[in-house]
Design a protein around this motif. Structure first.
Motif, PDB file in Angstrom:
ATOM      1  N   GLN A  12     -11.749   4.801  -5.586  1.00 53.42           N
ATOM      2  CA  GLN A  12     -12.995   4.055  -5.705  1.00 53.42           C
ATOM      3  C   GLN A  12     -12.971   2.852  -4.772  1.00 53.42           C
ATOM      4  O   GLN A  12     -11.904   2.337  -4.441  1.00 53.42           O
ATOM      5  CB  GLN A  12     -13.207   3.559  -7.138  1.00 53.42           C
ATOM      6  CG  GLN A  12     -13.537   4.619  -8.161  1.00 53.42           C
ATOM      7  CD  GLN A  12     -13.767   4.023  -9.529  1.00 53.42           C
ATOM      8  OE1 GLN A  12     -12.829   3.571 -10.192  1.00 53.42           O
ATOM      9  NE2 GLN A  12     -15.021   3.989  -9.959  1.00 53.42           N
ATOM     10  N   ASN A  27     -15.503  -0.941  -3.903  1.00 53.90           N
ATOM     11  CA  ASN A  27     -16.661  -1.812  -4.089  1.00 53.90           C
ATOM     12  C   ASN A  27     -16.711  -2.718  -2.873  1.00 53.90           C
ATOM     13  O   ASN A  27     -15.788  -3.495  -2.643  1.00 53.90           O
ATOM     14  CB  ASN A  27     -16.520  -2.621  -5.378  1.00 53.90           C
ATOM     15  CG  ASN A  27     -17.729  -3.513  -5.624  1.00 53.90           C
ATOM     16  OD1 ASN A  27     -18.784  -3.337  -4.998  1.00 53.90           O
ATOM     17  ND2 ASN A  27     -17.590  -4.480  -6.520  1.00 53.90           N
ATOM     18  N   LYS A  67     -21.053   0.753  -3.970  1.00 50.76           N
ATOM     19  CA  LYS A  67     -19.944   1.210  -4.791  1.00 50.76           C
ATOM     20  C   LYS A  67     -19.858   2.725  -4.646  1.00 50.76           C
ATOM     21  O   LYS A  67     -20.884   3.401  -4.651  1.00 50.76           O
ATOM     22  CB  LYS A  67     -20.144   0.836  -6.258  1.00 50.76           C
ATOM     23  CG  LYS A  67     -20.200  -0.668  -6.522  1.00 50.76           C
ATOM     24  CD  LYS A  67     -20.418  -0.952  -7.996  1.00 50.76           C
ATOM     25  CE  LYS A  67     -20.477  -2.446  -8.270  1.00 50.76           C
ATOM     26  NZ  LYS A  67     -20.690  -2.743  -9.712  1.00 50.76           N
ATOM     27  N   ASN A 114     -23.464   4.544  -5.390  1.00 45.97           N
ATOM     28  CA  ASN A 114     -24.516   3.996  -6.234  1.00 45.97           C
ATOM     29  C   ASN A 114     -25.841   3.833  -5.498  1.00 45.97           C
ATOM     30  O   ASN A 114     -26.852   3.460  -6.098  1.00 45.97           O
ATOM     31  CB  ASN A 114     -24.089   2.652  -6.816  1.00 45.97           C
ATOM     32  CG  ASN A 114     -23.966   1.570  -5.742  1.00 45.97           C
ATOM     33  OD1 ASN A 114     -23.597   1.870  -4.600  1.00 45.97           O
ATOM     34  ND2 ASN A 114     -24.269   0.333  -6.096  1.00 45.97           N
TER      35      ASN A 114
END
Length: 578
Positions: A456, A458, A491, A519
């Motif tokens: 992941q 961000n 994200k 996102n």
């Protein structure tokens, strides 16, 4: 050992012949003498007792017993364990193309173990190995040769390291290298123009493509070192596209460098366990994975790797204080850039520590670069840290090996209207936070492998997010369809499953399923036709992001991709390295 035993047999035969030669004539002469001088009184016969030995015969037998004992002692000694100083480790024949950086003075027991440590084997530099091996102390005696860094174990299991252990074309002066990466990508989004966005490894859908063809190798002679690797195929277009620095100044740097993945020259100093000084384009290894897919556990690495630098253009100094540690400072033009973005270069350092054969700890630190085009006051920092552990190794079982990797990255920018923390008058938050984790299992003596992983990120401000390839957009031009303004959110996460078939150390057949999500709309979709007037049109023909009424002035009947929040792909590739 066979030669030693054969010599032993020959040795005994030799002495048997010598004994016969010496004894038989002597006994014959004695018989003749007795015949000419018969005894006056016959000696009593003793049929159960052997004839007495003469002094010469007794001496010969004693001598043979001594020699046999000596042979037995030598044979016993030859079967005892050999200390490291008695025999040198096998010479490596193939340094890892992407990493040629071991000191050029030593020999390596595990040639591919230095793949991500940038090492050229010591035996490749004439005169250097001898100088180290016979280094004299102050008293005039000789000092044992210093151990070659990372040569104490086999590190071919690491992701980012090539698993080749020998080169069929190696010479004393040059170690050639050839790489091929050919793939077929099935994108379930079915982009109309076959363009895939959001990746630094995958670019075209539903076609057979040559992603990279590289030819080059390592030069090594008299402590002088150099490396050249070309890049033909899609990499020669896509890698320069993601660098905005050629927009500053003249001379078209992206064209000057586009066919080079690595190109540097340098010198090896016989200090500590070796010091290398190189200048040119070299691999960065920020994000753990290698620029070359053959070296990696997966074809599409997670965002932490895919969105961080593959190369640096500048100067590096590789310092090996011990055989377990490398410290590598960098002076570079910028963050994966051929030139400078503004008025200052970037600085960095890599730390690599391998205390044993099952653990590798890597840290890359970058700082002070002004890496946003035409924004000289915006400064970047980044830290990238990885650990790899081999937790199982038994070639005799069905699962022959198992290992995992964990990578964590943090970074930010400040100045020029943004700040690291946000929420202040200095501007919105501009930062990066991400991780990725992979677990790999090898089967049937490393002929097959299964890798599961993902991660992941961000990245508010999107300063490390790759620009989607809409209407030929590049990192320098940007695109209104996907902005990268301060505060823009981003994200994303991904997961993958990779199956490898490796019938030879020189080739990998790879199948991989990859799921990616964000996102915000980001991944290439099927697209549509802009209706007359350039408005958004009816549902199903959506080609512009919300808020655009003219599609940025695109003419009617022009194909444009729509952007979607998810992407599913099947990656199939043939990877070759010699």
């Amino acid at each position: 050992m066979r030669a030693f035993k054969r010599n032993k047999i020959e040795f005994r035969l030799f002495f048997a012949v010598m004994l016969c030669t010496a004894v038989i004539p002597y006994r014959s002469l004695a018989d003749d003498k007795e015949a000419s001088n018969p005894p006056t009184k016959p000696a009593p016969s003793k049929p159960d007792s052997p004839a007495p030995l003469t002094d010469r015969e007794r001496w010969m037998l004693d001598r043979m017993e001594q020699l046999e004992k000596r042979v037995a002692e030598l044979e016993s000694k030859s079967n005892s364990p050999v200390t490291p100083t008695e025999i040198s480790p096998p010479q490596p024949t193939s340094p890892n193309l992407s990493t040629s950086s071991l000191p050029t003075g030593a020999t390596s027991a595990a040639p591919a173990a230095v793949a991500s440590t940038n090492v050229i084997p010591a035996d490749k530099t004439v005169g250097l190995g001898t100088a180290q091996a016979t280094e004299k102390g102050k008293s005039g005696g000789t000092k044992a040769a210093k151990a070659e860094p990372f040569a104490f174990a086999d590190f071919t299991w690491l992701t980012g390291n090539a698993r080749t252990k020998e080169s069929p074309m190696d010479t004393k002066f040059f170690t050639p290298e050839i790489r091929a990466d050919v793939d077929y990508i099935h994108d379930f989004n079915h982009p109309k123009d076959n363009s895939i966005g959001g990746s630094s490894e995958v670019f075209r859908a539903n076609e057979v493509q040559v992603t990279q063809l590289g030819v080059g190798g390592d030069f090594h002679y008299d402590n002088v070192r150099a490396r050249l690797m070309t890049q033909f195929g899609l990499y020669s277009q896509t890698t320069p596209r993601n660098d905005a620095s050629p927009s500053r100044g003249q001379w078209n740097l992206d064209n000057a460098y586009r066919y080079l993945s690595e190109a540097y020259g340098g010198y090896h100093f016989n200090v500590l366990h070796g010091i290398n000084v190189d200048a040119g384009i070299f691999m960065s290894y920020v994000g753990l994975f290698s620029y070359y897919q053959f070296d990696n556990w997966a074809y599409q690495p997670s965002y932490v790797s895919s969105n961080t630098p593959w190369f640096f253009n500048g100067v590096r100094v590789q310092i090996f204080p011990t055989e377990h540690l490398k410290i590598e400072p960098w002076f570079v033009n910028g963050w994966q850039s051929y030139g400078r973005f503004n008025n200052r270069p970037g600085f960095g350092v890599q730390f690599l520590w391998r205390p044993n054969g099952w653990l590798s700890v890597l840290g890359n630190q970058y700082m002070l670069g002004a890496d946003t085009l035409n924004t000289p006051g915006r400064i970047r920092y980044h830290t990238d840290n990885s650990i790899q552990i081999k937790y199982y190794d038994n070639p005799e079982t069905f699962i022959s090996k198992a290992a995992f990797s964990l990578t964590g990255d943090m970074g930010c920018e400040h100045g020029g209207g943004v700040s690291c923390a946000g929420g202040s008058s200095k501007g919105p938050k501009q930062s990066f936070l991400g991780y990725m984790v992979y677990n790999r299992l090898w089967f049937d003596r490393d002929k097959y492998a299964l890798t599961l992983g993902g991660g992941q990120i961000n990245n508010p401000g999107r300063y490390l997010v790759l620009i989607p390839p809409i209407n030929g957009a590049t990192a320098a031009s940007g695109t209104p369809y996907f902005t990268a303004n301060p505060g823009d959110p981003y994200k994303a996460w991904d997961a993958s499953a990779t199956i490898d078939y490796m019938p030879s150390q020189y080739i990998t057949f790879r199948w991989e399923y990859n799921h990616r999500a964000a996102n915000v709309p980001y991944f290439s979709g099927a697209g549509g036709v802009t209706p007359p007037g350039g408005n958004n049109g009816a549902p199903g023909a959506f080609v512009c992001l919300s808020g655009f009424t003219t599609c940025n002035g695109s003419p009617a009947n022009t194909w444009l991709p729509d952007l979607r929040k998810t992407e599913n792909r099947l990656n199939m590739a043939i990877l070759v390295k010699f």
